[in-house]
Scaffold this motif. Structure first.
Motif, PDB file in Angstrom:
ATOM      1  N   VAL B 137       0.879  -1.143  -0.102  1.00  0.00           N
ATOM      2  CA  VAL B 137       0.025  -0.031  -0.009  1.00  0.00           C
ATOM      3  C   VAL B 137       0.769   1.064   0.004  1.00  0.00           C
ATOM      4  CG1 VAL B 137      -1.897   1.298   1.347  1.00  0.00           C
ATOM      5  CG2 VAL B 137      -1.650  -1.323   1.388  1.00  0.00           C
ATOM      6  N   PHE B 138       0.892   2.082  -0.981  1.00  0.00           N
ATOM      7  CA  PHE B 138       1.358   3.069  -1.148  1.00  0.00           C
ATOM      8  C   PHE B 138       1.046   4.425  -1.707  1.00  0.00           C
ATOM      9  CE2 PHE B 138       1.963   0.077  -4.600  1.00  0.00           C
ATOM     10  CZ  PHE B 138       1.985   0.666  -5.437  1.00  0.00           C
ATOM     11  N   ASP B 139       1.725   5.521  -1.433  1.00  0.00           N
ATOM     12  CA  ASP B 139       1.180   6.954  -2.123  1.00  0.00           C
ATOM     13  C   ASP B 139       1.501   6.680  -3.451  1.00  0.00           C
ATOM     14  OD1 ASP B 139       1.735   9.283  -2.933  1.00  0.00           O
ATOM     15  OD2 ASP B 139       3.554  10.072  -1.998  1.00  0.00           O
ATOM     16  N   ALA B 140       0.411   6.918  -4.159  1.00  0.00           N
ATOM     17  CA  ALA B 140       0.521   6.738  -5.409  1.00  0.00           C
ATOM     18  C   ALA B 140       1.611   7.572  -6.271  1.00  0.00           C
ATOM     19  CB  ALA B 140      -1.148   7.275  -6.081  1.00  0.00           C
ATOM     20  N   ARG B 141       1.931   8.562  -5.803  1.00  0.00           N
ATOM     21  CA  ARG B 141       3.102   9.275  -6.435  1.00  0.00           C
ATOM     22  C   ARG B 141       4.635   8.412  -6.366  1.00  0.00           C
ATOM     23  NH1 ARG B 141       2.909  15.181  -3.893  1.00  0.00           N
ATOM     24  NH2 ARG B 141       3.412  13.802  -2.460  1.00  0.00           N
ATOM     25  N   MET B 142       4.518   7.603  -5.418  1.00  0.00           N
ATOM     26  CA  MET B 142       5.718   6.672  -5.415  1.00  0.00           C
ATOM     27  C   MET B 142       5.952   6.011  -6.685  1.00  0.00           C
ATOM     28  SD  MET B 142       7.416   7.036  -2.466  1.00  0.00           S
ATOM     29  CE  MET B 142       8.432   5.512  -2.774  1.00  0.00           C
ATOM     30  N   VAL B 143       4.957   5.922  -7.181  1.00  0.00           N
ATOM     31  CA  VAL B 143       5.254   4.825  -8.398  1.00  0.00           C
ATOM     32  C   VAL B 143       6.286   5.294  -9.371  1.00  0.00           C
ATOM     33  CG1 VAL B 143       4.023   4.126 -10.645  1.00  0.00           C
ATOM     34  CG2 VAL B 143       2.774   3.973  -8.356  1.00  0.00           C
ATOM     35  N   ARG B 144       6.148   6.394  -9.467  1.00  0.00           N
ATOM     36  CA  ARG B 144       7.442   7.382 -10.132  1.00  0.00           C
ATOM     37  C   ARG B 144       8.734   6.900  -9.793  1.00  0.00           C
ATOM     38  NH1 ARG B 144       5.341  13.052 -10.085  1.00  0.00           N
ATOM     39  NH2 ARG B 144       6.579  12.925  -8.405  1.00  0.00           N
ATOM     40  N   ILE B 145       8.811   7.103  -8.392  1.00  0.00           N
ATOM     41  CA  ILE B 145      10.042   6.633  -7.784  1.00  0.00           C
ATOM     42  C   ILE B 145      10.516   5.285  -7.782  1.00  0.00           C
ATOM     43  CG2 ILE B 145      11.179   6.522  -5.463  1.00  0.00           C
ATOM     44  CD1 ILE B 145       9.868   9.151  -4.584  1.00  0.00           C
ATOM     45  N   GLY B 150      13.975   1.151 -10.532  1.00  0.00           N
ATOM     46  CA  GLY B 150      13.970  -0.028 -11.318  1.00  0.00           C
ATOM     47  C   GLY B 150      13.175  -1.131 -10.652  1.00  0.00           C
ATOM     48  N   ALA B 151      12.326  -0.972  -9.975  1.00  0.00           N
ATOM     49  CA  ALA B 151      11.496  -2.007  -9.164  1.00  0.00           C
ATOM     50  C   ALA B 151      10.166  -1.581  -9.149  1.00  0.00           C
ATOM     51  CB  ALA B 151      11.907  -1.964  -7.532  1.00  0.00           C
ATOM     52  N   ALA B 152       9.519  -1.443 -10.298  1.00  0.00           N
ATOM     53  CA  ALA B 152       8.088  -0.997 -10.375  1.00  0.00           C
ATOM     54  C   ALA B 152       7.121  -2.192 -10.017  1.00  0.00           C
ATOM     55  CB  ALA B 152       7.859  -0.816 -12.055  1.00  0.00           C
ATOM     56  N   PRO B 153       6.284  -1.542  -9.330  1.00  0.00           N
ATOM     57  CA  PRO B 153       5.172  -2.491  -8.824  1.00  0.00           C
ATOM     58  C   PRO B 153       4.231  -2.674  -9.846  1.00  0.00           C
ATOM     59  CG  PRO B 153       4.805  -0.488  -8.031  1.00  0.00           C
ATOM     60  CD  PRO B 153       6.083  -0.233  -8.736  1.00  0.00           C
ATOM     61  N   GLU B 154       3.510  -3.742  -9.678  1.00  0.00           N
ATOM     62  CA  GLU B 154       2.192  -3.945 -10.898  1.00  0.00           C
ATOM     63  C   GLU B 154       1.166  -3.266  -9.783  1.00  0.00           C
ATOM     64  OE1 GLU B 154       1.947  -6.535 -13.259  1.00  0.00           O
ATOM     65  OE2 GLU B 154      -0.181  -6.145 -13.603  1.00  0.00           O
ATOM     66  N   VAL B 155       0.616  -2.104 -10.406  1.00  0.00           N
ATOM     67  CA  VAL B 155      -0.337  -1.440  -9.634  1.00  0.00           C
ATOM     68  C   VAL B 155      -1.727  -2.171  -9.939  1.00  0.00           C
ATOM     69  CG1 VAL B 155      -1.561   0.591  -9.218  1.00  0.00           C
ATOM     70  CG2 VAL B 155       0.857   0.583  -9.719  1.00  0.00           C
ATOM     71  N   LEU B 156      -2.370  -2.488  -8.988  1.00  0.00           N
ATOM     72  CA  LEU B 156      -3.739  -3.198  -8.904  1.00  0.00           C
ATOM     73  C   LEU B 156      -4.870  -2.079  -8.877  1.00  0.00           C
ATOM     74  CD1 LEU B 156      -3.430  -6.272  -6.384  1.00  0.00           C
ATOM     75  CD2 LEU B 156      -3.096  -6.252  -8.826  1.00  0.00           C
ATOM     76  N   GLY B 157      -4.646  -1.088  -8.081  1.00  0.00           N
ATOM     77  CA  GLY B 157      -5.621   0.011  -8.123  1.00  0.00           C
ATOM     78  C   GLY B 157      -5.274   1.044  -7.442  1.00  0.00           C
ATOM     79  N   SER B 165      -3.914  10.289  -2.966  1.00  0.00           N
ATOM     80  CA  SER B 165      -4.267   9.104  -3.822  1.00  0.00           C
ATOM     81  C   SER B 165      -3.252   7.991  -3.141  1.00  0.00           C
ATOM     82  CB  SER B 165      -4.010   9.252  -5.174  1.00  0.00           C
ATOM     83  OG  SER B 165      -2.895   9.947  -5.370  1.00  0.00           O
ATOM     84  N   ILE B 166      -4.054   6.901  -3.030  1.00  0.00           N
ATOM     85  CA  ILE B 166      -3.271   5.528  -2.308  1.00  0.00           C
ATOM     86  C   ILE B 166      -3.223   4.617  -3.417  1.00  0.00           C
ATOM     87  CG2 ILE B 166      -3.495   3.916  -0.652  1.00  0.00           C
ATOM     88  CD1 ILE B 166      -4.549   6.089   1.212  1.00  0.00           C
ATOM     89  N   SER B 167      -2.340   3.689  -3.825  1.00  0.00           N
ATOM     90  CA  SER B 167      -2.450   2.471  -4.569  1.00  0.00           C
ATOM     91  C   SER B 167      -1.914   1.121  -3.877  1.00  0.00           C
ATOM     92  CB  SER B 167      -1.230   2.914  -5.372  1.00  0.00           C
ATOM     93  OG  SER B 167      -1.680   3.861  -6.285  1.00  0.00           O
ATOM     94  N   VAL B 168      -2.515   0.231  -4.271  1.00  0.00           N
ATOM     95  CA  VAL B 168      -1.985  -1.195  -3.815  1.00  0.00           C
ATOM     96  C   VAL B 168      -1.282  -1.730  -5.083  1.00  0.00           C
ATOM     97  CG1 VAL B 168      -2.876  -3.336  -3.269  1.00  0.00           C
ATOM     98  CG2 VAL B 168      -3.994  -1.423  -2.090  1.00  0.00           C
ATOM     99  N   GLY B 169      -0.226  -2.227  -4.876  1.00  0.00           N
ATOM    100  CA  GLY B 169       0.540  -2.842  -5.748  1.00  0.00           C
ATOM    101  C   GLY B 169       1.240  -4.297  -5.362  1.00  0.00           C
ATOM    102  N   LEU B 170       1.828  -4.768  -6.356  1.00  0.00           N
ATOM    103  CA  LEU B 170       2.513  -6.079  -6.234  1.00  0.00           C
ATOM    104  C   LEU B 170       3.865  -6.042  -6.783  1.00  0.00           C
ATOM    105  CD1 LEU B 170      -0.081  -8.603  -7.857  1.00  0.00           C
ATOM    106  CD2 LEU B 170       0.075  -8.020  -5.436  1.00  0.00           C
ATOM    107  N   TRP B 171       4.697  -6.862  -5.971  1.00  0.00           N
ATOM    108  CA  TRP B 171       6.003  -6.856  -6.343  1.00  0.00           C
ATOM    109  C   TRP B 171       6.520  -8.487  -6.356  1.00  0.00           C
ATOM    110  CZ3 TRP B 171       4.849  -2.479  -3.470  1.00  0.00           C
ATOM    111  CH2 TRP B 171       5.626  -1.200  -3.707  1.00  0.00           C
ATOM    112  N   GLU B 172       7.115  -8.986  -7.205  1.00  0.00           N
ATOM    113  CA  GLU B 172       7.974 -10.086  -6.990  1.00  0.00           C
ATOM    114  C   GLU B 172       9.508 -10.127  -7.163  1.00  0.00           C
ATOM    115  OE1 GLU B 172       5.753 -13.096  -9.368  1.00  0.00           O
ATOM    116  OE2 GLU B 172       6.242 -12.188 -11.197  1.00  0.00           O
TER     117      GLU B 172
END
Lengths: 242, 212
Positions: B137-145, B150-157, B165-172
């Motif tokens: 769960v992260f601040d949606a603006r973190m996606v840029r960072i 080089g560790a982009a999450p798969e943003v689910l929503g 704005s808050i996002s949920v995403g996945l990492w593997e």
């Protein structure tokens, strides 16, 4: 390992675990698991927040009696190092430096406990804490290969084992497993009718990465060891209809 | 350096813990204006901090918090399952092989590479403990960072607007991503591995010790 046909398959062990009606049956199951993984010992050890213990496993009963008699629970570095944690622990990473810990280790080894060990802590409801442990005598490289190869299965097994133990203990209930969500049901249904992962992902309009997480989660909720097993269990439980 | 500490170990590092919870208040309340609770000491804590989570914390040379994130296995209570099911397609992720990662925080004085160092720590946890996925769960603006690192999450929503704005995403885990992140962080993989080992009990080389 020349008697593979005699070694129980994990799926059978899981089925047996699910049907278990008495705590004593866990003993038979853990012996099977020990044989399956071909390690010296496998042990399940439950400690409640009020200090009561329950265990089953393949250690020499003399060692178990001694452990209880000596109150080793309070100095066992495995228990101390795993309590309140949720990551699996190789015994080499624990603190064995204290005098009491060294004496404990010496006593354990004198009772046939292997010098290698891998313990998986489990946090249950209401402060319940359990450990699922493999122990063996072999060199470090062999042990690292064994744990690397099997740790994920062992982590799942540890949790399934604990769920059964909680279910069988009077007055206890396991943390309820979340039901499959509609998306997980769709995923399992499509896999059951023979869709490839790529096809399932496309049908559900999700990435394969997201699909992998759905499958991982559904597998655990279904108490399964792998995807095929998970699909079979979902069908058997009537959670998906094909 | 990165320190990995469970909640019950924070007391041994009072300055690190205090500055972490203060920096969280600064990030989530003051800068992002999220509806979080800040106590009289100016520290932000929530119910999940009470569950003895595992923290990965960047400790500055002066012993203060530089950045951190918090982990919990999804077999127990998690923020994403209790508050963000609308962003996961209704799926409550549950498995000892899926951990939740929340409260990714960087101090105002964070140094370059610190965010990457924390992502590197996430990779160590996956590799070290057999964890297959993080759900974050992260601040949606973190996606840029995350992308830049080089560790982009798969943003689910994502929900909410602007700073809220808050996002949920996945990492593997991937070896390639871990190497990339290591370069961006300016931290060699061995160093990162060393910090992990130091927190979780160094393995002493057994040469000559294995008499048995």
């Amino acid at each position: 390992m020349g008697f593979l046909e005699k070694v129980p398959q994990l799926d059978d062990v899981i089925a047996r675990l699910e049907c278990a009606e008495h705590l004593e049956e866990l003993q038979t199951i853990i012996e099977w698991l020990r044989d399956h993984y071909a390690v010296d010992d496998m042990v399940y050890h439950w400690v409640s927040s009020n200090g009561t213990q329950y265990g089953c496993g393949t250690y020499d009963p003399k060692w178990v009696a001694r452990y209880l008699e000596k109150g080793y629970l309070r100095i066992d570095p495995v228990v101390i190092g795993c309590y309140q944690r949720f990551h699996p622990v190789d015994w080499k990473r624990l603190d064995w430096s204290g005098k009491a810990a060294r004496a404990f280790m010496k006593d354990a080894m004198a009772h046939g406990v292997g010098h290698q060990g891998y313990s998986i802590p489990i946090r249950g409801p209401n402060g319940q804490f359990a450990l699922f442990t493999m122990s063996h005598s072999c060199d470090d490289d062999q042990w690292n290969s064994f744990t690397e190869l099997n740790r994920r299965d062992l982590i799942l097994l540890a949790h399934y084992f604990n769920q059964t133990a909680l279910m069988l203990e009077p007055g206890r209930k396991p943390e309820p497993t979340q039901p499959l969500s509609p998306r997980e049901v769709e995923t399992m249904t499509l896999l059951a009718v023979g869709y490839s992962r790529a096809q399932v992902a496309e049908t559900l309009a999700i990435s394969e990465h997201t699909l992998r997480v759905y499958i991982e989660s559904a597998r655990f909720k279904l108490g399964a060891m792998n995807t095929t097993h998970a699909v079979a269990r979902a069908m058997a439980r009537g959670q998906i209809v094909v | 350096m990165i320190r990995y500490l469970y909640g019950d170990q924070l007391a041994k590092y009072p300055r690190l813990a205090r500055t972490m919870f203060e920096d969280r208040a600064d990030q989530f309340k003051t800068r992002l204006e999220w509806e979080v609770t800040v106590d009289a000491q100016g520290q932000e804590r929530d119910a999940y901090d009470d569950l003895n989570p595992l923290y990965a914390i960047w400790e500055t040379a002066a012993g203060a918090h530089g950045g951190s994130m918090r982990f919990l296995p999804t077999t127990g209570r998690t923020m994403v399952n209790e508050h963000f099911l609308d962003l996961t397609g209704g799926v409550a992720f549950q498995s000892p092989l899926i951990w939740e990662c929340t409260r990714f925080c960087l101090s105002r004085h964070s140094e370059p590479g610190m965010a990457a160092a924390l992502m590197l720590a996430g990779g160590e946890i996956m590799q070290g403990f057999g964890v297959k996925h993080f759900v974050g769960v992260f601040d949606a603006r973190m996606v840029r960072i995350y992308n830049r690192i080089g560790a982009a999450p798969e943003v689910l929503g994502t929900k909410g607007e602007g700073r809220q704005s808050i996002s949920v995403g996945l990492w593997e885990f991937s070896e390639a991503a871990q190497k990339r992140v290591s370069r961006v962080a300016g931290i060699p993989l061995q160093v990162s591995r060393g910090w992990f080992a130091a927190s979780f009990g160094d393995v002493v080389p057994q040469q000559g010790v294995n008499a048995a």
